[in-house]
Scaffold this motif. Structure first.
Motif, short mmCIF file in Angstrom:
data_model
loop_
_atom_site.label_atom_id
_atom_site.label_comp_id
_atom_site.label_asym_id
_atom_site.label_seq_id
_atom_site.Cartn_x
_atom_site.Cartn_y
_atom_site.Cartn_z
N GLN B 166 -65.01 84.38 -84.52
CA GLN B 166 -64.48 83.73 -85.73
C GLN B 166 -64.59 82.21 -85.64
N PHE B 167 -64.33 81.66 -84.47
CA PHE B 167 -64.46 80.20 -84.32
C PHE B 167 -65.90 79.78 -84.64
N LEU B 170 -66.36 79.86 -88.36
CA LEU B 170 -65.63 78.78 -89.03
C LEU B 170 -66.27 77.41 -88.79
N ARG B 171 -67.03 77.28 -87.72
CA ARG B 171 -67.70 76.01 -87.45
C ARG B 171 -69.18 76.01 -87.87
N THR B 291 -56.53 72.47 -84.32
CA THR B 291 -57.61 73.12 -85.07
C THR B 291 -57.24 74.55 -85.44
N VAL B 292 -56.75 75.29 -84.47
CA VAL B 292 -56.48 76.71 -84.70
C VAL B 292 -55.26 76.89 -85.59
N TRP B 295 -56.52 76.61 -89.05
CA TRP B 295 -57.22 77.82 -89.51
C TRP B 295 -56.22 78.95 -89.79
N SER B 298 -54.50 78.09 -93.19
CA SER B 298 -55.39 78.29 -94.35
C SER B 298 -55.74 79.75 -94.56
N ASP B 300 -57.94 81.32 -92.82
CA ASP B 300 -59.34 81.56 -92.48
C ASP B 300 -59.51 82.40 -91.23
N LEU B 301 -58.49 82.40 -90.39
CA LEU B 301 -58.60 83.07 -89.09
C LEU B 301 -57.75 84.34 -89.12
#
Lengths: 339, 339
Positions: B166-167, B170-171, B291-292, B295, B298, B300-301
């Motif tokens: 997932q990271f 997302l990047r 950062t996490v 995420w 939001s 997203d993760l």
């Protein structure tokens, strides 16, 4: 000037160890040079382990040699006729056009060398050429050597290994351990070359590494692969680094060779294994040339060549290289040269 | 407060796959806390693949568990009695003192967590804890991921792998391919987690990689080792990089497992394989947490846990983890907690 030249063609793709029957020496006419071309008479040509890969078909980093055509490889030669104004007769040049005595080449296909040189021209095929830059880039950039590191080199009596080990010594390695294939090579490493210790791998690779580096090493410079790589993964310390330059032990393999059974050690010891090709590191050439020229002038760096004579002995030289007959760089002398 | 607690002791060092008989659940008294100590009731404890290594004797990066003594491992707990002024009753803490329900600990042996937290406390054992930082450091530092890279993750439905993939997405990964151990996991990866594609390695690792990434990948994040590593070396492109996080396929091995038979590809493709431990990368913790957390806020993760209940199920959870029963982080809930 001769109107014919001899050149080696690839006759067949070998299965396993190459044999003389895989090659054919052919006499061909030398064409007249066109505008912008030079006629180069080769002084010395290189045989290198990587050439085994060029005998295979299929994609690789160096294009395969074609069956029925002339092979190619590094050579130093002398311009003997010129229709290129920047390359007058007498210029010493580096080319990739050997496995032949005379070649007609575009000016852009040669690199001018200093002439007269203060070193033998064949050294541009070794210590001042591709093997030298390979050792330099592999040790200092790829393996991130730092002074005090203990270093293990496989194939340590070969063209690249003998330089990598000496470069480590000259930059302040804690110790330099070499693996080589005969008692004479071992004696040369620990004698003239100043390695801390060395061993003959025919007595056992794992045993040799364990005895020579019982407390481990920080850096491994690998030219051999196979059992040497497994032993090195075992010997590398926490944060150890390996520059993987070649794996000659497997070049003739017909079946995939066994891999290192201890890869799981890489996590706990945070090891880095990094393969590399010298072509990615040509930006180091000026620094490399300066540094190594200095070591040559001061006498700190020992250079040995194993020299075969004559184009007819180029294939025997290559086959003997693959069997580890050479000590230091294997070159084939094609003509005597006043330099 | 209980005056006794239950805790797991190592009963025997396993040979091969661990069994329930290698562990023993013991009831022991809870001592009174001394000056500077706290009594911590565990809310959730972690079981992790690296713990298999702690069942062995001999040197490793984590100290071995001792036979006949309580085991240790990550847990989140609540201070229920305190003689340490900085850690009042009610403080949520992270400790390495689990495999038990209640522990009396020096203040210096715990790390204070935000309380009340805006995430479940057990997430500090996963996405916001060691597995999360492992995925972050492995992908972004060790494998030097850059946007556009195509990424392959083994053990992709596990605690670390599900985050690493997932990271990467997302990047800005070009694509993210996951290998996992069941059709349900594969569906989860390509569904909720947004992997580009995934495969069940039980149908063949080499085949799965070849079908999922026919044009190769730039980065490999490895939790499995063995056949996955060999397939990845084959699939990595020129200048490809692998972060070697673990090799669970070999953790129960009694004999050295076969190694990758294609190590010679590392030279021509200039591959880098790098083992790592999260403990070398704690300098990334603040950046990682920022950062996490973003995420997570939001949405997203995606985070999933496989939760077992009760100290008596800690060993079953660990054994099931080693068999790949979990999806996402495997945790053991020890007490309900108001957060």
């Amino acid at each position: 000037m001769s109107t014919t030249t001899r050149e080696w063609h690839l006759a067949a793709r070998p299965h396993g160890e190459p044999t003389p029957e895989d090659f054919r020496l052919v006499e061909v006419p030398v064409p007249e040079p066109g505008e912008g071309q030079v006629v180069v008479r080769m002084v010395a040509m290189s045989v290198d382990p990587y050439m085994r890969g060029r005998m295979r078909s299929g994609p690789s980093y160096a294009p395969p040699w074609e069956v029925g055509a002339v092979m190619s490889g590094g050579a130093v030669g002398r311009v003997v006729a010129s229709r290129a104004p920047d390359l007058p007769e007498g210029t010493l040049v580096l080319t990739d056009a050997a496995w032949r005595e005379i070649a007609v080449l575009d000016a852009g296909a040669v690199r001018r060398l200093p002439s007269p040189t203060d070193v033998p021209p064949s050294w541009f095929l070794g210590v001042l050429g591709m093997p030298g830059l390979t050792a330099y880039a592999g040790l200092f950039r790829v393996a991130a050597f730092t002074p005090g590191d203990d270093v293990l080199v496989s194939g340590a009596a070969g063209a690249v290994g003998s330089l990598a080990g000496q470069f480590a010594r000259l930059r302040g390695a804690g110790s330099v351990v070499g693996s080589a294939g005969s008692p004479e090579k071992v004696a040369w490493l620990t004698g003239e070359l100043g390695f801390t210790t060395a061993f003959d791998y025919h007595s056992g690779v794992a045993e040799g590494v364990a005895a020579a580096a019982p407390d481990g090493v920080d850096v491994f410079f690998d030219n051999v692969g196979g059992a040497h790589l497994e032993a090195a993964i075992g010997a590398l310390r926490v944060h150890g680094r390996a520059a993987l330059c070649g794996s000659i032990s497997g070049y003739n393999a017909v079946e995939p060779p066994p891999g290192p059974r201890n890869m799981s050690l890489m996590v706990g010891k945070r090891l880095t294994l990094r393969g590399f090709l010298v072509g990615d590191h040509t930006d180091l050439r000026a620094e490399f040339t300066d540094t190594v020229s200095g070591w040559l002038r001061s006498g700190d760096l020992v250079v040995r060549e194993t020299e075969y004579q004559g184009i007819e002995n180029a294939v025997p030289a290559f086959l003997d290289l693959m069997r580890g007959v050479n000590t230091g760089k294997m070159v084939v002398r094609l003509t005597s040269d006043p330099d």
